[in-house]
Write an enzyme that holds these catalytic residues in place. Sequence first.
Site, PDB file in Angstrom:
ATOM      1  N   SER A 117       0.828  -1.217   0.000  1.00  8.31           N
ATOM      2  CA  SER A 117       0.000   0.000   0.000  1.00  8.31           C
ATOM      3  C   SER A 117       0.855   1.256   0.000  1.00  8.31           C
ATOM      4  O   SER A 117       1.722   1.420   0.864  1.00  8.31           O
ATOM      5  CB  SER A 117      -0.878   0.053   1.253  1.00  8.31           C
ATOM      6  OG  SER A 117      -1.907  -0.879   1.184  1.00  8.31           O
TER       7      SER A 117
ATOM      8  N   HIS B  43      -3.663   0.165  -4.571  1.00  6.17           N
ATOM      9  CA  HIS B  43      -3.195  -1.059  -5.233  1.00  6.17           C
ATOM     10  C   HIS B  43      -3.671  -1.033  -6.683  1.00  6.17           C
ATOM     11  O   HIS B  43      -4.766  -1.501  -7.001  1.00  6.17           O
ATOM     12  CB  HIS B  43      -3.730  -2.293  -4.501  1.00  6.17           C
ATOM     13  CG  HIS B  43      -3.062  -2.565  -3.201  1.00  6.17           C
ATOM     14  ND1 HIS B  43      -1.959  -3.379  -3.082  1.00  6.17           N
ATOM     15  CD2 HIS B  43      -3.314  -2.095  -1.969  1.00  6.17           C
ATOM     16  CE1 HIS B  43      -1.572  -3.421  -1.811  1.00  6.17           C
ATOM     17  NE2 HIS B  43      -2.379  -2.651  -1.107  1.00  6.17           N
TER      18      HIS B  43
ATOM     19  N   HIS C 173      -5.359  -9.698  -1.266  1.00  6.19           N
ATOM     20  CA  HIS C 173      -5.457  -9.905   0.181  1.00  6.19           C
ATOM     21  C   HIS C 173      -6.586 -10.878   0.499  1.00  6.19           C
ATOM     22  O   HIS C 173      -7.623 -10.862  -0.166  1.00  6.19           O
ATOM     23  CB  HIS C 173      -5.771  -8.587   0.893  1.00  6.19           C
ATOM     24  CG  HIS C 173      -4.830  -7.458   0.587  1.00  6.19           C
ATOM     25  ND1 HIS C 173      -4.993  -6.633  -0.495  1.00  6.19           N
ATOM     26  CD2 HIS C 173      -3.725  -7.029   1.242  1.00  6.19           C
ATOM     27  CE1 HIS C 173      -4.018  -5.720  -0.496  1.00  6.19           C
ATOM     28  NE2 HIS C 173      -3.234  -5.942   0.531  1.00  6.19           N
TER      29      HIS C 173
ATOM     30  N   TYR D 243      -8.512 -10.495   2.951  1.00  5.49           N
ATOM     31  CA  TYR D 243      -9.671  -9.717   3.415  1.00  5.49           C
ATOM     32  C   TYR D 243     -10.555  -9.244   2.270  1.00  5.49           C
ATOM     33  O   TYR D 243     -11.682  -8.810   2.488  1.00  5.49           O
ATOM     34  CB  TYR D 243      -9.243  -8.547   4.321  1.00  5.49           C
ATOM     35  CG  TYR D 243      -8.436  -7.468   3.647  1.00  5.49           C
ATOM     36  CD1 TYR D 243      -9.024  -6.603   2.721  1.00  5.49           C
ATOM     37  CD2 TYR D 243      -7.096  -7.289   3.942  1.00  5.49           C
ATOM     38  CE1 TYR D 243      -8.278  -5.612   2.099  1.00  5.49           C
ATOM     39  CE2 TYR D 243      -6.345  -6.288   3.333  1.00  5.49           C
ATOM     40  CZ  TYR D 243      -6.943  -5.468   2.412  1.00  5.49           C
ATOM     41  OH  TYR D 243      -6.214  -4.497   1.791  1.00  5.49           O
ATOM     42  N   GLU D 244     -10.053  -9.337   1.034  1.00  4.70           N
ATOM     43  CA  GLU D 244     -10.899  -9.016  -0.120  1.00  4.70           C
ATOM     44  C   GLU D 244     -11.817 -10.193  -0.462  1.00  4.70           C
ATOM     45  O   GLU D 244     -12.591 -10.113  -1.412  1.00  4.70           O
ATOM     46  CB  GLU D 244     -10.032  -8.676  -1.333  1.00  4.70           C
ATOM     47  CG  GLU D 244      -9.251  -7.384  -1.197  1.00  4.70           C
ATOM     48  CD  GLU D 244      -8.283  -7.177  -2.356  1.00  4.70           C
ATOM     49  OE1 GLU D 244      -8.696  -6.600  -3.370  1.00  4.70           O
ATOM     50  OE2 GLU D 244      -7.112  -7.610  -2.243  1.00  4.70           O
TER      51      GLU D 244
ATOM     52  N   ALA E  98       2.618  -1.916   4.087  1.00  3.45           N
ATOM     53  CA  ALA E  98       2.393  -0.901   5.114  1.00  3.45           C
ATOM     54  C   ALA E  98       1.989  -1.648   6.372  1.00  3.45           C
ATOM     55  O   ALA E  98       1.271  -2.645   6.300  1.00  3.45           O
ATOM     56  CB  ALA E  98       1.277   0.037   4.675  1.00  3.45           C
TER      57      ALA E  98
ATOM     58  N   MET F 168      -1.812  -6.724   7.094  1.00  2.00           N
ATOM     59  CA  MET F 168      -2.852  -7.653   6.615  1.00  2.00           C
ATOM     60  C   MET F 168      -2.419  -8.394   5.350  1.00  2.00           C
ATOM     61  O   MET F 168      -3.270  -8.753   4.526  1.00  2.00           O
ATOM     62  CB  MET F 168      -4.145  -6.872   6.344  1.00  2.00           C
ATOM     63  CG  MET F 168      -4.648  -6.064   7.534  1.00  2.00           C
ATOM     64  SD  MET F 168      -6.080  -5.081   7.083  1.00  2.00           S
ATOM     65  CE  MET F 168      -6.221  -3.986   8.519  1.00  2.00           C
ATOM     66  N   SER F 169      -1.144  -8.627   5.179  1.00  2.00           N
ATOM     67  CA  SER F 169      -0.691  -9.191   3.894  1.00  2.00           C
ATOM     68  C   SER F 169       0.628  -9.938   4.050  1.00  2.00           C
ATOM     69  O   SER F 169       1.018 -10.324   5.151  1.00  2.00           O
ATOM     70  CB  SER F 169      -0.502  -8.042   2.889  1.00  2.00           C
ATOM     71  OG  SER F 169       0.584  -7.217   3.274  1.00  2.00           O
TER      72      SER F 169
ATOM     73  N   ASN G  95       1.902   3.913  10.715  1.00  2.00           N
ATOM     74  CA  ASN G  95       1.168   4.441  11.875  1.00  2.00           C
ATOM     75  C   ASN G  95       1.590   3.621  13.084  1.00  2.00           C
ATOM     76  O   ASN G  95       2.168   2.544  12.939  1.00  2.00           O
ATOM     77  CB  ASN G  95      -0.341   4.284  11.643  1.00  2.00           C
ATOM     78  CG  ASN G  95      -0.733   2.841  11.348  1.00  2.00           C
ATOM     79  OD1 ASN G  95      -0.572   2.366  10.212  1.00  2.00           O
ATOM     80  ND2 ASN G  95      -1.177   2.134  12.351  1.00  2.00           N
TER      81      ASN G  95
ATOM     82  N   HIS H 109      -7.142   4.429   6.478  1.00  2.00           N
ATOM     83  CA  HIS H 109      -6.323   3.979   5.340  1.00  2.00           C
ATOM     84  C   HIS H 109      -5.695   5.173   4.604  1.00  2.00           C
ATOM     85  O   HIS H 109      -4.594   5.055   4.063  1.00  2.00           O
ATOM     86  CB  HIS H 109      -7.181   3.138   4.390  1.00  2.00           C
ATOM     87  CG  HIS H 109      -6.422   2.504   3.250  1.00  2.00           C
ATOM     88  ND1 HIS H 109      -5.351   1.647   3.434  1.00  2.00           N
ATOM     89  CD2 HIS H 109      -6.564   2.615   1.906  1.00  2.00           C
ATOM     90  CE1 HIS H 109      -4.876   1.260   2.254  1.00  2.00           C
ATOM     91  NE2 HIS H 109      -5.593   1.831   1.316  1.00  2.00           N
TER      92      HIS H 109
HETATM   93  N1  HPA Z   1      -2.823  -2.663  11.388  1.00  2.00           N
HETATM   94  C1  HPA Z   1      -2.965  -3.546  10.374  1.00  2.00           C
HETATM   95  N2  HPA Z   1      -2.595  -3.290   9.136  1.00  2.00           N
HETATM   96  C2  HPA Z   1      -2.034  -2.089   8.886  1.00  2.00           C
HETATM   97  C3  HPA Z   1      -1.854  -1.133   9.888  1.00  2.00           C
HETATM   98  C4  HPA Z   1      -2.272  -1.441  11.210  1.00  2.00           C
HETATM   99  O1  HPA Z   1      -2.145  -0.636  12.166  1.00  2.00           O
HETATM  100  N3  HPA Z   1      -1.268  -0.058   9.305  1.00  2.00           N
HETATM  101  C5  HPA Z   1      -1.104  -0.366   7.996  1.00  2.00           C
HETATM  102  N4  HPA Z   1      -1.569  -1.602   7.734  1.00  2.00           N
END
Ligand code: HPA
Length: 281
Positions: free
Chosen positions: A38, A69, A91, A93-94, A121, A218-219, A242, A255
């Site tokens: 990302s 993406h 992903h 989650y998709e 990310a 998440m990947s 973050n 996001h």
């Molecule tokens: N958690 C999960 N996935 C992420 C995060 C997070 O804080 N930041 C970027 N992708």
Amino acid sequence: MSTGRNGQYGSQAAANAAATIRNRIGTEQPVVGIVLGSGLAGLADRFENVRRVEYRDIPGFPVPTVVGHPGVLVAGTLAGRHAVALAGRFHMYEGHDAALAGFPARVFAALGADVLFVSNAAGGIRRTFRPGDLMVIADHVNLTGRNPLLGPVEAGDLRFPDMSEPYDADLRATLHRAGKRTGVVLVEGVYGWALGPSYETPTEVRMFERLGVDAVGMSTVPEVIAARAIGMRVAGVSCVTNLACGITTNTPLDHKEVLAVAKQAAGRFESLVLEWVRDLA
Ligand code: HPA
């Protein structure tokens, strides 16, 4: 041939995808296949002699649904070396099967790449992390219980792949050398794969911290497991976009913020990867 989902996204499917891709990019063997996370797709613009293939033209590739993406395969040279990159990943989650999330590794291997480079990310859990930090992935924790190798064993796969060194020590050392040469500060840490798409709760993050996870995302892990099953060497970098939920504050995560911080780090990320590819054996 297996008939499970792993079969659907297995070696035969990867060979089909690779045949289509080669028709478009030529038969040059890439030294590395790169998955861009990302906000990190800008590396695709650093390729020279570039050729692009839209995912919609590649058999077995769905079109990504996530902002940040784009859904294009890029081939060409990076620092004079042949490379291929995916701007856009699949992903779980998709709604995708784990085997599809791991499919890019198989396609890279079918194109002739021995090395997989993953990027993402991630939310920083280690207390010293700050948004924008780049973390060389030293190891991972699969927090999902899912696995891209579930189902009948694929032709050419190990049934029980060893995971004692999922991220290759030499490739990591090469990343650190590239960091020193380019002045890009790197830390090393453990990536945790959470299924998403909801971000973690503060208590989940504290639990992951106790489990030894330094950054959560998440990947990435499906691609790495698939790559190890077929004997590819792997390296990877997380961009800490973050602080994970509950680390210092409970500020809501967004996001858009993830993409904005990844964009700020993108210049350093791109210099690092270019220098690393230059050094690849
Ligand atoms: N958690 C999960 N996935 C992420 C995060 C997070 O804080 N930041 C970027 N992708």
